[in-house]
Design an enzyme around this catalytic site. Structure first.
Site, short mmCIF file in Angstrom:
data_model
loop_
_atom_site.label_atom_id
_atom_site.label_comp_id
_atom_site.label_asym_id
_atom_site.label_seq_id
_atom_site.Cartn_x
_atom_site.Cartn_y
_atom_site.Cartn_z
N LEU A 1 -7.56 -10.99 25.03
CA LEU A 1 -8.63 -10.12 25.55
C LEU A 1 -8.21 -9.42 26.83
O LEU A 1 -8.77 -8.37 27.19
CB LEU A 1 -9.89 -10.96 25.79
CG LEU A 1 -10.49 -11.60 24.53
CD1 LEU A 1 -11.60 -12.57 24.89
CD2 LEU A 1 -11.00 -10.52 23.57
N LYS B 1 -11.13 -17.13 3.38
CA LYS B 1 -11.76 -15.80 3.44
C LYS B 1 -10.98 -14.84 2.56
O LYS B 1 -9.76 -14.72 2.69
CB LYS B 1 -11.75 -15.34 4.90
CG LYS B 1 -12.19 -13.91 5.09
CD LYS B 1 -12.22 -13.54 6.57
CE LYS B 1 -12.47 -12.05 6.73
NZ LYS B 1 -12.37 -11.61 8.12
N ALA C 1 -5.50 -17.02 22.76
CA ALA C 1 -4.31 -16.24 23.11
C ALA C 1 -3.29 -17.11 23.84
O ALA C 1 -2.10 -17.09 23.50
CB ALA C 1 -4.70 -15.05 23.98
N THR D 1 -9.92 -8.27 13.95
CA THR D 1 -8.55 -7.90 14.30
C THR D 1 -8.03 -8.48 15.62
O THR D 1 -6.84 -8.37 15.90
CB THR D 1 -8.43 -6.37 14.37
OG1 THR D 1 -9.57 -5.84 15.05
CG2 THR D 1 -8.37 -5.77 12.98
C1 LIG Z 1 -18.43 -11.29 20.30
C2 LIG Z 1 -17.00 -11.54 19.94
C3 LIG Z 1 -16.69 -11.91 18.64
C4 LIG Z 1 -15.35 -12.09 18.27
N1 LIG Z 1 -15.04 -12.38 16.97
C5 LIG Z 1 -13.74 -12.40 16.59
C6 LIG Z 1 -13.38 -12.60 15.24
O1 LIG Z 1 -14.21 -12.84 14.37
N2 LIG Z 1 -12.06 -12.55 14.94
C7 LIG Z 1 -11.10 -12.32 15.86
O2 LIG Z 1 -9.92 -12.23 15.50
N3 LIG Z 1 -11.42 -12.20 17.15
C8 LIG Z 1 -12.70 -12.21 17.54
N4 LIG Z 1 -13.02 -12.07 18.85
C9 LIG Z 1 -11.96 -12.03 19.84
C10 LIG Z 1 -11.49 -13.46 20.13
O3 LIG Z 1 -12.56 -14.23 20.60
C11 LIG Z 1 -10.39 -13.43 21.18
O4 LIG Z 1 -9.40 -12.53 20.80
C12 LIG Z 1 -9.74 -14.77 21.31
O5 LIG Z 1 -10.69 -15.77 21.50
C13 LIG Z 1 -8.77 -14.79 22.45
O6 LIG Z 1 -9.38 -14.92 23.68
P1 LIG Z 1 -8.46 -15.12 24.93
O7 LIG Z 1 -7.66 -16.35 24.75
O8 LIG Z 1 -7.74 -13.86 25.22
O9 LIG Z 1 -9.52 -15.30 26.12
P2 LIG Z 1 -10.48 -16.53 26.50
O10 LIG Z 1 -10.89 -17.32 25.33
O11 LIG Z 1 -11.55 -15.93 27.35
O12 LIG Z 1 -9.57 -17.47 27.39
C14 LIG Z 1 -9.27 -17.16 28.73
C15 LIG Z 1 -8.56 -18.33 29.36
O13 LIG Z 1 -8.16 -17.94 30.66
C16 LIG Z 1 -8.49 -18.98 31.57
N5 LIG Z 1 -8.67 -18.40 32.90
C17 LIG Z 1 -9.36 -17.29 33.24
N6 LIG Z 1 -9.31 -17.11 34.57
C18 LIG Z 1 -8.56 -18.12 35.06
C19 LIG Z 1 -8.14 -18.51 36.37
N7 LIG Z 1 -8.52 -17.83 37.46
N8 LIG Z 1 -7.38 -19.61 36.49
C20 LIG Z 1 -7.00 -20.34 35.42
N9 LIG Z 1 -7.36 -20.02 34.17
C21 LIG Z 1 -8.14 -18.94 34.01
C22 LIG Z 1 -9.75 -19.59 30.99
O14 LIG Z 1 -9.93 -20.89 31.49
C23 LIG Z 1 -9.40 -19.58 29.51
O15 LIG Z 1 -8.64 -20.72 29.21
C24 LIG Z 1 -14.34 -11.92 19.24
C25 LIG Z 1 -14.68 -11.62 20.56
C26 LIG Z 1 -15.99 -11.42 20.91
C27 LIG Z 1 -16.32 -11.06 22.33
#
Ligand SMILES: Cc1cc2nc3c(=O)[nH]c(=O)nc-3n(C[C@H](O)[C@H](O)[C@H](O)COP(=O)(O)OP(=O)(O)OC[C@H]3O[C@@H](n4cnc5c(N)ncnc54)[C@H](O)[C@@H]3O)c2cc1C
Length: 510
Positions: free
Chosen positions: A335, A80, A17, A346
């Site tokens: 997330l 895919k 994200a 999605t």
């Molecule tokens: C089991 C599972 C399967 C999935 N499969 C799919 C799929 O097949 N297809 C799909 O589209 N999506 C899927 N997803 C969702 C997908 O993984 C997420 O949408 C995507 O990875 C985005 O994650 P994110 O960047 O929001 O969070 P994260 O990857 O958790 O990143 C969070 C970031 O915030 C930083 N952070 C947090 N707290 C702090 C702090 N205090 N200070 C500084 N930095 C901080 C961390 O270091 C990290 O860089 C899945 C999720 C899960 C749980």
């Protein structure tokens, strides 16, 4: 009111994200001298799953100016064409939800209407046989669309499977090249303005203060800004989507490279299988009220096809959405905004939508409430439509062999989903709401796959000449077969166009 342009944006989080947002914003704001900063903590790390996508991702990739083959090579991606649902309706049953368009309408009569009638009368084949994407997926074929007038080869619709950690790394290199300022560090506290509760500054563990006009919360499930600081609230959807945990493990690939994601319903949830060039991604999404963590891990590990490349990764989540995605001067993307389990891949799409809508309603420092309300309304509606689509898979199972499936059969569905099922079951009507992600044919595949067949024909279908209907159906199926036969094997297409730089077990476990 005087316009006060945004001068600086701080993104907290460097997962998929964070970097998708940074890459997009940097592209648009570099020339306007808007400072884009991203803060991430390697100590916390990223979630590291999220490997299956849906076709709109290709718009993101192209829109961001990314070379598709370069991305595929560096992220071990594969192509895919859809998702296979195994054992969802009943054990031993399967169906495919393909991307792209199936068949064509005859005047005012939808393809679905005349296919449903012919199928009910035993004169048509399974729906998948009229879809090039489904037929090619079952044959492990793939190619990109080519110019071929009036042929489905012109419109092949696809997405990617990629290694999530490599994808975030890849985006980071682009973001930094575009001028995104990356700060490695942990956000320790968030200060709010005393008059209006807007975010004033972030303090990092190093003591550094980061101030910005606009904050994007990409901090993952913890929702550091949107929840931790702004206490926006979360709407839980566990009563509809009963899974709240996952365990994931990558393994060796032992079969030919398939061109679809497989999701298999299990004793307490479901298991994904995602083929990448260097490994298979596997994961079991389950309800903690229906199985222990140890049993779930055992069920997953004992069913993977090859040698495991890493220790199982355990994850917990709460399905639902933030009550406001945009609150004051903070927008939650990824997330931190909400989570719908990856059954239809999605989540990454919601990241993309969040970015696109933020650009559509981009604020100035006055933060117009009407813009924020509109943004929240659209994202809420899109989350709800996808929630309904996922619940359609769970709530219409015929399975009663374990507790989770018996529970699913008793779920009280939201009115929005009930209406759709009723419309379809009466005479095959399909609807698509404004801005809804999944097209009517996606609903058709799942409604039919889950055996919710209509009781009556669409009244309009009887205006068609039955012979013309059968000629059309036969013709569509025959063209699809010929086109699929002409396509290369998925594995060969990748070898010839975009084989990964390193396709080894070492890369798989890194
Ligand atoms: C089991 C599972 C399967 C999935 N499969 C799919 C799929 O097949 N297809 C799909 O589209 N999506 C899927 N997803 C969702 C997908 O993984 C997420 O949408 C995507 O990875 C985005 O994650 P994110 O960047 O929001 O969070 P994260 O990857 O958790 O990143 C969070 C970031 O915030 C930083 N952070 C947090 N707290 C702090 C702090 N205090 N200070 C500084 N930095 C901080 C961390 O270091 C990290 O860089 C899945 C999720 C899960 C749980």
């Amino acid at each position: 009111m005087t316009a006060l342009p945004i001068r600086s944006i701080a993104i907290v989080g460097g997962g998929t994200a964070g970097w998708m947002t940074a890459v997009s914003l940097a592209k648009f704001f570099k020339a306007a001298n808007v400072r884009v900063r991203l803060i991430e903590s390697e100590q916390i790390g990223i979630i590291g799953v999220g490997e299956a996508t849906i076709p709109p991702i290709m718009h993101f990739i192209r829109g961001a100016g990314i070379d598709e083959n370069d991305l595929i090579r560096k992220t071990q991606s594969t192509f895919k064409l859809g998702i296979e649902f195994k054992d969802w309706t009943r054990i031993g049953h399967s169906y495919l939800h393909p991307f792209g368009n199936t068949g064509f309408d005859l005047g005012p009569v939808a393809f679905s209407a005349y296919w449903l009638k012919a199928f009910r009368e035993g004169r048509a084949s399974r729906l998948e046989e009229y879809s090039l994407e489904a037929t090619a997926a079952y044959a492990a074929k793939f190619m990109r669309p080519v110019q071929a007038a009036n042929s489905p080869l012109e419109k092949i619709t696809y997405a990617l499977h990629f290694d999530a950690s490599l994808f975030a790394r890849y985006l980071r290199s682009i973001g930094e090249a575009r001028g995104v300022e990356r700060t490695e560090g942990k956000v320790k506290s968030v200060a709010l303005q005393s008059d209006n509760g807007f975010i004033r500054a972030l303090t990092l563990e190093s003591g550094e203060q980061v101030e910005a006009d606009l904050y994007i919360d990409c901090s993952g499930f913890r929702g550091l800004l949107i929840e931790g600081a702004l206490q926006t609230g979360y709407e839980h959807w566990n009563r509809w989507l009963p899974c709240d945990r996952a365990v994931a493990v990558p393994c060796e690939r032992t079969a030919a490279l398939s061109s679809y994601t497989r999701v298999t319903a299990k004793s307490a949830g479901w298991q994904w299988r995602i083929p990448l060039q260097h490994r298979i991604g596997n994961g079991y999404v389950y309800g903690s009220g229906f199985i222990s963590d140890a049993q779930a891990q055992e069920e997953l590990v004992s069913s993977i096809e090859g040698k495991a490349f890493a220790e199982p990764l355990k994850l917990q989540f709460s399905t639902g959405r933030r009550k406001r995605f945009w609150n004051k001067n903070c927008v939650a993307i990824g997330l931190s905004a909400g989570f719908l389990e990856p059954l239809e891949s999605t989540s990454i799409h919601f990241i993309q939508r969040g970015i696109a809508l933020l650009l559509s309603y981009f604020p100035d420092r006055n933060f117009n409430t009407a813009d924020m309300d509109r943004y929240n309304k659209i994202v809420t509606s899109e989350y709800e439509r996808v929630r309904d689509f996922l619940l359609l898979h769970y709530g219409s199972t015929e399975r009663d062999d374990s507790e989770i499936w018996r529970y699913c059969r008793s779920i009280d569905k939201p009115d929005s989903l009930r209406e759709r099922i009723e419309l379809f079951q009466s005479c095959g009507r399909l609807i698509r709401e404004d801005n809804e992600l999944f097209p009517m044919q996606s609903w058709l595949y799942v409604l039919v796959g889950q055996n919710l067949m209509p009781q009556n024909d669409d009244p309009l279908v009887n205006i068609l000449d039955p012979r013309q209907v059968m000629d059309n159906l036969d013709n569509i199926r025959s063209v699809v077969r010929q086109c699929s036969a002409a396509m290369p094997k998925h594995e060969d297409f990748i070898k010839q166009n975009c084989a990964a730089v390193v396709a080894t077990a070492a890369a798989a476990s890194s």
